[in-house]
Design a protein around this motif. Sequence first.
Motif, PDB file in Angstrom:
ATOM      1  N   UNK A  79      -9.701  16.052  38.772  1.00 39.23           N
ATOM      2  CA  UNK A  79      -9.799  15.479  37.387  1.00 39.23           C
ATOM      3  C   UNK A  79      -9.625  14.117  37.173  1.00 39.23           C
ATOM      4  N   UNK A  80      -9.095  13.641  37.829  1.00 46.44           N
ATOM      5  CA  UNK A  80      -8.566  12.317  38.094  1.00 46.44           C
ATOM      6  C   UNK A  80      -9.985  11.298  38.374  1.00 46.44           C
ATOM      7  N   UNK A  81     -11.223  12.219  39.469  1.00 49.68           N
ATOM      8  CA  UNK A  81     -12.054  11.402  39.989  1.00 49.68           C
ATOM      9  C   UNK A  81     -13.210  11.457  39.595  1.00 49.68           C
ATOM     10  N   UNK A  82     -13.594  12.794  37.923  1.00 47.60           N
ATOM     11  CA  UNK A  82     -14.147  12.230  36.667  1.00 47.60           C
ATOM     12  C   UNK A  82     -13.916  11.758  35.754  1.00 47.60           C
ATOM     13  N   UNK A  83     -12.529  11.690  35.224  1.00 47.73           N
ATOM     14  CA  UNK A  83     -12.619  10.916  34.255  1.00 47.73           C
ATOM     15  C   UNK A  83     -12.552   9.185  35.455  1.00 47.73           C
ATOM     16  N   UNK A  84     -12.776   8.818  36.228  1.00 41.98           N
ATOM     17  CA  UNK A  84     -12.950   7.342  36.705  1.00 41.98           C
ATOM     18  C   UNK A  84     -14.155   7.549  36.443  1.00 41.98           C
ATOM     19  N   UNK A  85     -15.581   8.313  36.543  1.00 44.30           N
ATOM     20  CA  UNK A  85     -17.095   8.432  36.410  1.00 44.30           C
ATOM     21  C   UNK A  85     -17.406   8.764  35.187  1.00 44.30           C
ATOM     22  N   UNK A  86     -15.976   9.001  34.351  1.00 46.57           N
ATOM     23  CA  UNK A  86     -16.576   8.765  32.581  1.00 46.57           C
ATOM     24  C   UNK A  86     -15.933   7.810  32.278  1.00 46.57           C
TER      25      UNK A  86
ATOM     26  N   UNK B 238     -17.387   2.992  28.728  1.00 47.79           N
ATOM     27  CA  UNK B 238     -18.055   2.535  28.465  1.00 47.79           C
ATOM     28  C   UNK B 238     -19.291   1.590  27.686  1.00 47.79           C
ATOM     29  N   UNK B 239     -20.391   2.374  28.645  1.00 46.70           N
ATOM     30  CA  UNK B 239     -21.065   2.285  27.824  1.00 46.70           C
ATOM     31  C   UNK B 239     -21.505   2.711  26.337  1.00 46.70           C
ATOM     32  N   UNK B 240     -20.769   3.416  26.321  1.00 43.31           N
ATOM     33  CA  UNK B 240     -21.045   4.272  24.455  1.00 43.31           C
ATOM     34  C   UNK B 240     -19.891   3.159  23.758  1.00 43.31           C
ATOM     35  N   UNK B 241     -19.006   2.795  24.086  1.00 46.36           N
ATOM     36  CA  UNK B 241     -18.099   2.072  23.393  1.00 46.36           C
ATOM     37  C   UNK B 241     -19.327   0.765  23.220  1.00 46.36           C
ATOM     38  N   UNK B 242     -19.685  -0.130  24.132  1.00 49.55           N
ATOM     39  CA  UNK B 242     -20.705  -0.740  24.227  1.00 49.55           C
ATOM     40  C   UNK B 242     -21.713  -0.826  23.213  1.00 49.55           C
ATOM     41  N   UNK B 243     -22.168   0.111  23.444  1.00 47.52           N
ATOM     42  CA  UNK B 243     -23.562   0.583  22.423  1.00 47.52           C
ATOM     43  C   UNK B 243     -22.994   0.589  21.245  1.00 47.52           C
ATOM     44  N   UNK B 244     -21.785   0.991  21.033  1.00 46.92           N
ATOM     45  CA  UNK B 244     -21.545   1.575  19.616  1.00 46.92           C
ATOM     46  C   UNK B 244     -20.542   0.288  18.780  1.00 46.92           C
ATOM     47  N   UNK B 245     -20.091  -0.439  19.978  1.00 46.67           N
ATOM     48  CA  UNK B 245     -18.778  -1.149  18.854  1.00 46.67           C
ATOM     49  C   UNK B 245     -19.207  -2.636  19.754  1.00 46.67           C
ATOM     50  N   UNK B 246     -19.812  -2.703  20.766  1.00 49.52           N
ATOM     51  CA  UNK B 246     -20.405  -4.276  20.669  1.00 49.52           C
ATOM     52  C   UNK B 246     -18.745  -4.235  21.426  1.00 49.52           C
ATOM     53  N   UNK B 247     -18.172  -3.866  22.538  1.00 45.11           N
ATOM     54  CA  UNK B 247     -16.630  -3.743  23.207  1.00 45.11           C
ATOM     55  C   UNK B 247     -16.283  -2.936  23.676  1.00 45.11           C
TER      56      UNK B 247
ATOM     57  N   UNK C 224     -10.072   0.337  21.499  1.00 47.63           N
ATOM     58  CA  UNK C 224     -10.319  -0.728  22.111  1.00 47.63           C
ATOM     59  C   UNK C 224     -10.378  -2.116  22.404  1.00 47.63           C
ATOM     60  N   UNK C 225     -10.894  -2.796  23.059  1.00 51.48           N
ATOM     61  CA  UNK C 225     -10.619  -4.838  23.216  1.00 51.48           C
ATOM     62  C   UNK C 225      -9.866  -5.104  22.349  1.00 51.48           C
ATOM     63  N   UNK C 226     -10.385  -5.103  21.179  1.00 51.16           N
ATOM     64  CA  UNK C 226      -9.836  -5.586  20.092  1.00 51.16           C
ATOM     65  C   UNK C 226      -8.330  -4.991  19.248  1.00 51.16           C
ATOM     66  N   UNK C 227      -7.685  -3.987  20.079  1.00 54.88           N
ATOM     67  CA  UNK C 227      -6.416  -3.241  19.804  1.00 54.88           C
ATOM     68  C   UNK C 227      -7.166  -1.913  18.587  1.00 54.88           C
ATOM     69  N   UNK C 228      -8.567  -1.779  18.366  1.00 58.53           N
ATOM     70  CA  UNK C 228      -8.888  -0.595  16.900  1.00 58.53           C
ATOM     71  C   UNK C 228      -8.476   0.241  18.050  1.00 58.53           C
ATOM     72  N   UNK C 229      -7.866   1.178  17.769  1.00 58.52           N
ATOM     73  CA  UNK C 229      -7.651   2.336  17.994  1.00 58.52           C
ATOM     74  C   UNK C 229      -9.068   3.570  17.746  1.00 58.52           C
ATOM     75  N   UNK C 230      -9.242   4.215  17.988  1.00 59.75           N
ATOM     76  CA  UNK C 230     -10.159   6.000  17.775  1.00 59.75           C
ATOM     77  C   UNK C 230      -9.406   6.954  17.923  1.00 59.75           C
TER      78      UNK C 230
END
Length: 241
Positions: free
Chosen positions: A114-121, A127-136, A176-182
């Motif tokens: 589970x830990x290994x999969x979490x890091x790959x996830x 991270x790619x999804x967050x950068x694409x959707x929120x720019x951070x 997120x990096x700016x503190x906002x929670x999803x």
Amino acid sequence: MRRLHLIIRRLLWIAALAALALAGFAFLRQRPQDLPWTDLDLSQPVGLFTGRKLAALTRSPALCRSLLDRAGIAYGAMAPGGTGQCAYADAVRLKPQTGAIALAPPAVAPSCPVAAALRLWEWHVVQPAAQARFGQPVRAIRHFGSYSCRRLYGRSEGDFSEHATADAIDIAGFTLADGRRITVVGGWQGQGKDAAFLRQVRDGACDLFATVLSPDYNAAHRDHLHLDQAERGATGRRACR
């Protein structure tokens, strides 16, 4: 003459098929993660068989830890615990490290697969999804825990949950990096960025975990994503809902 034409046509078909086979082999050599018999490498991109190979690590704790070491993933191996149906022997605690998403609370110790999969996830999906959707980037993944000695849905009888052996974790949301929670409970419904992000990371998890259950599955999962590494043997059956 007609027979000669047929022979030539067959030879051309054979040559074309051979060329396609060679091209396919050359392509697959560049993507070993798409082959079922190659060794798992956590530094490689996610492939067609990555999820099954991760789930198979439930039978090989030492191999799983060596893969974490080779990928530079910081962790601490936990002592075996539990008894009977709730015994576990391969739990690890991911340690904070530069550039990695923190788990909140940090004391959680899921099984090594589970830990290994979490890091790959984190690397290939979150991270790619967050950068694409929120720019951070995402700073923390919030969860409801991993190990819990209980049966499915807390029933008094029936099959035990994957949580009973630390082979699961419930994800509640992201900071997120700016503190906002999803949060799953607050953001799943609707057509906005939060909902799109949550569905994207859910779908990406399906390539890495044996079971992924979301609010789309039932009301019991309305506030979290259940991710587990149930090892289902030769069938390799997976669940993504």
